[in-house]
Write a protein that holds these residues in place. Structure first.
Motif, PDB file in Angstrom:
ATOM      1  N   ASN A  49     -60.920 -16.917  16.313  1.00  0.00           N
ATOM      2  CA  ASN A  49     -60.197 -15.465  16.039  1.00  0.00           C
ATOM      3  C   ASN A  49     -59.540 -15.599  14.543  1.00  0.00           C
ATOM      4  OD1 ASN A  49     -60.959 -14.854  18.603  1.00  0.00           O
ATOM      5  ND2 ASN A  49     -58.970 -15.919  19.557  1.00  0.00           N
ATOM      6  N   TYR A  50     -59.069 -16.538  13.934  1.00  0.00           N
ATOM      7  CA  TYR A  50     -58.493 -16.667  12.629  1.00  0.00           C
ATOM      8  C   TYR A  50     -59.435 -17.053  11.616  1.00  0.00           C
ATOM      9  CZ  TYR A  50     -54.905 -16.291  16.428  1.00  0.00           C
ATOM     10  OH  TYR A  50     -54.008 -16.044  17.475  1.00  0.00           O
ATOM     11  N   MET A  51     -60.268 -17.775  11.789  1.00  0.00           N
ATOM     12  CA  MET A  51     -60.991 -18.199  10.744  1.00  0.00           C
ATOM     13  C   MET A  51     -62.548 -17.686  10.653  1.00  0.00           C
ATOM     14  SD  MET A  51     -59.310 -21.867   9.758  1.00  0.00           S
ATOM     15  CE  MET A  51     -57.457 -22.101   9.611  1.00  0.00           C
ATOM     16  N   PRO A  52     -63.229 -18.071   9.553  1.00  0.00           N
ATOM     17  CA  PRO A  52     -64.712 -17.910   9.522  1.00  0.00           C
ATOM     18  C   PRO A  52     -65.555 -18.903  10.604  1.00  0.00           C
ATOM     19  CG  PRO A  52     -64.165 -18.192   7.403  1.00  0.00           C
ATOM     20  CD  PRO A  52     -62.752 -18.302   8.240  1.00  0.00           C
ATOM     21  N   PHE A  53     -66.675 -18.342  10.848  1.00  0.00           N
ATOM     22  CA  PHE A  53     -67.520 -19.359  11.912  1.00  0.00           C
ATOM     23  C   PHE A  53     -67.558 -20.692  11.356  1.00  0.00           C
ATOM     24  CE2 PHE A  53     -71.613 -20.762  13.221  1.00  0.00           C
ATOM     25  CZ  PHE A  53     -71.320 -20.886  14.557  1.00  0.00           C
ATOM     26  N   TYR A  54     -67.875 -21.001  10.267  1.00  0.00           N
ATOM     27  CA  TYR A  54     -68.338 -22.305   9.571  1.00  0.00           C
ATOM     28  C   TYR A  54     -66.884 -23.105   9.884  1.00  0.00           C
ATOM     29  CZ  TYR A  54     -65.923 -20.984   5.023  1.00  0.00           C
ATOM     30  OH  TYR A  54     -65.411 -20.434   4.123  1.00  0.00           O
ATOM     31  N   MET A  55     -65.572 -22.721   9.476  1.00  0.00           N
ATOM     32  CA  MET A  55     -64.366 -23.509   9.745  1.00  0.00           C
ATOM     33  C   MET A  55     -64.211 -23.827  11.051  1.00  0.00           C
ATOM     34  SD  MET A  55     -63.307 -23.795   6.655  1.00  0.00           S
ATOM     35  CE  MET A  55     -61.326 -24.312   6.982  1.00  0.00           C
ATOM     36  N   SER A  56     -64.508 -23.082  12.068  1.00  0.00           N
ATOM     37  CA  SER A  56     -64.298 -23.455  13.364  1.00  0.00           C
ATOM     38  C   SER A  56     -65.641 -24.591  14.007  1.00  0.00           C
ATOM     39  CB  SER A  56     -64.534 -22.262  14.391  1.00  0.00           C
ATOM     40  OG  SER A  56     -65.733 -21.461  14.322  1.00  0.00           O
ATOM     41  N   LEU A  57     -66.736 -24.308  13.319  1.00  0.00           N
ATOM     42  CA  LEU A  57     -67.652 -25.272  13.508  1.00  0.00           C
ATOM     43  C   LEU A  57     -67.285 -26.675  12.927  1.00  0.00           C
ATOM     44  CD1 LEU A  57     -70.532 -25.776  14.692  1.00  0.00           C
ATOM     45  CD2 LEU A  57     -71.590 -25.075  12.575  1.00  0.00           C
TER      46      LEU A  57
END
Length: 129
Positions: A49-57
């Motif tokens: 919800n707060y960061m780009p996809f690669y950061m959550s990955l």
């Protein structure tokens, strides 16, 4: 909100299945794997919800790595304990065998001394005239 609800439902199903299906694996190891996986999924879900996809990955990979390190430390402790117990058993067995050999040597010496004295030392087939 729906994502979190789906995550909670999924986690409950996974915990129930792991508890009932994998009886051979110790509970501590099972829970380490499951808690690590659910924690990684939850943090990845929140970070989307707060960061780009690669950061959550990357966060999911990092938490999975931490869970696997904890799991490996548990395995390492268990293996060290097994090695320690086997060394203790080996030392006790060696101690027992050395006592047995000393007892056997003492018995053999006593038997030789008993035969050396008295009539037992003579040949039983020999006749006295």
């Amino acid at each position: 909100m729906v994502r979190i609800l789906i995550l909670i439902i999924f986690a409950a199903i996974v915990f129930a299945l792991a508890y009932t299906l994998f009886k051979a694996i110790p509970m501590k190891k099972k829970m380490t794997i499951l808690v690590g996986a659910v924690t990684a999924a939850a943090i990845g879900l929140i970070m989307q919800n707060y960061m780009p996809f690669y950061m959550s990955l990357l966060a999911i990979v990092a938490i999975s790595l931490m869970a696997s390190l904890i799991y490996m430390k548990q395995l390492e402790k268990a293996q060290l304990e097994k090695v320690k117990q086997s060394e203790e058993r080996r030392a006790a067995r060696q101690k027992f065998l050395s006592r047995q050999s000393k007892v056997n040597l003492v018995k053999d010496d006593n038997q030789d001394l008993a035969k050396a004295s008295g009539m037992d030392s003579m040949n039983p087939k020999r006749r006295e005239s």
